[in-house]
Design a protein around this motif. Structure first.
Motif, mmCIF file in Angstrom:
data_model
loop_
_atom_site.group_PDB
_atom_site.id
_atom_site.type_symbol
_atom_site.label_atom_id
_atom_site.label_comp_id
_atom_site.label_asym_id
_atom_site.label_seq_id
_atom_site.Cartn_x
_atom_site.Cartn_y
_atom_site.Cartn_z
ATOM 1 N N LEU A 193 -0.599 56.613 -97.204
ATOM 2 C CA LEU A 193 -0.851 57.371 -95.838
ATOM 3 C C LEU A 193 -1.862 58.292 -96.202
ATOM 4 C CD1 LEU A 193 3.082 57.804 -94.974
ATOM 5 C CD2 LEU A 193 1.549 55.892 -94.378
ATOM 6 N N LEU A 242 -1.982 61.738 -94.377
ATOM 7 C CA LEU A 242 -1.232 62.469 -93.633
ATOM 8 C C LEU A 242 -1.409 63.984 -93.794
ATOM 9 C CD1 LEU A 242 1.385 63.729 -95.503
ATOM 10 C CD2 LEU A 242 1.939 61.332 -95.557
ATOM 11 N N PHE A 266 7.016 54.181 -88.137
ATOM 12 C CA PHE A 266 6.792 55.593 -88.813
ATOM 13 C C PHE A 266 7.361 56.512 -88.183
ATOM 14 C CE2 PHE A 266 3.019 53.074 -89.281
ATOM 15 C CZ PHE A 266 2.616 53.275 -90.679
ATOM 16 N N LEU A 321 -0.001 62.003 -88.797
ATOM 17 C CA LEU A 321 -0.324 60.837 -89.357
ATOM 18 C C LEU A 321 -1.608 60.431 -89.033
ATOM 19 C CD1 LEU A 321 0.346 58.512 -91.393
ATOM 20 C CD2 LEU A 321 1.482 57.300 -89.467
ATOM 21 N N PHE A 356 -3.006 54.577 -92.218
ATOM 22 C CA PHE A 356 -2.179 53.894 -93.154
ATOM 23 C C PHE A 356 -3.048 52.907 -93.901
ATOM 24 C CE2 PHE A 356 -0.903 51.310 -89.711
ATOM 25 C CZ PHE A 356 -0.753 50.148 -90.366
#
Length: 83
Positions: free
Chosen positions: A10, A12, A69, A76, A79
């Protein structure tokens, strides 16, 4: 999607929060060992934070799955499924 990856990472931003992920079957039911509770929460800032569950992703090879998610005080951005 058909799952063909060895790792999920990820991108993030969660300095005070966290992100968790669960993997679902095509009907939207969480898969045992890959639920939100089985996922190790990810916090901090990262471009490639690995997602970890109680089970190995190798158990899902070739299966159709969905990803869900959960974000708490987090962002986020993307991914990546890595082989």
């Amino acid at each position: 999607m058909k799952f063909e990856a060895a790792e999920l990472t990820l991108n993030l931003e969660a300095p005070v929060g966290a992100v968790t992920v669960q993997i679902l079957d095509p009907d939207g039911k969480p898969l045992r060992g890959f639920t939100r509770k089985d996922c190790q929460p990810i916090s901090g800032d990262s471009f490639t934070a690995p997602v970890r569950w109680k089970k190995s992703l190798s158990n899902l090879q070739g299966k159709s799955v969905r990803l869900e998610f959960f974000l708490k005080d987090a962002r986020l951005y993307s991914f990546e499924l890595r082989k």
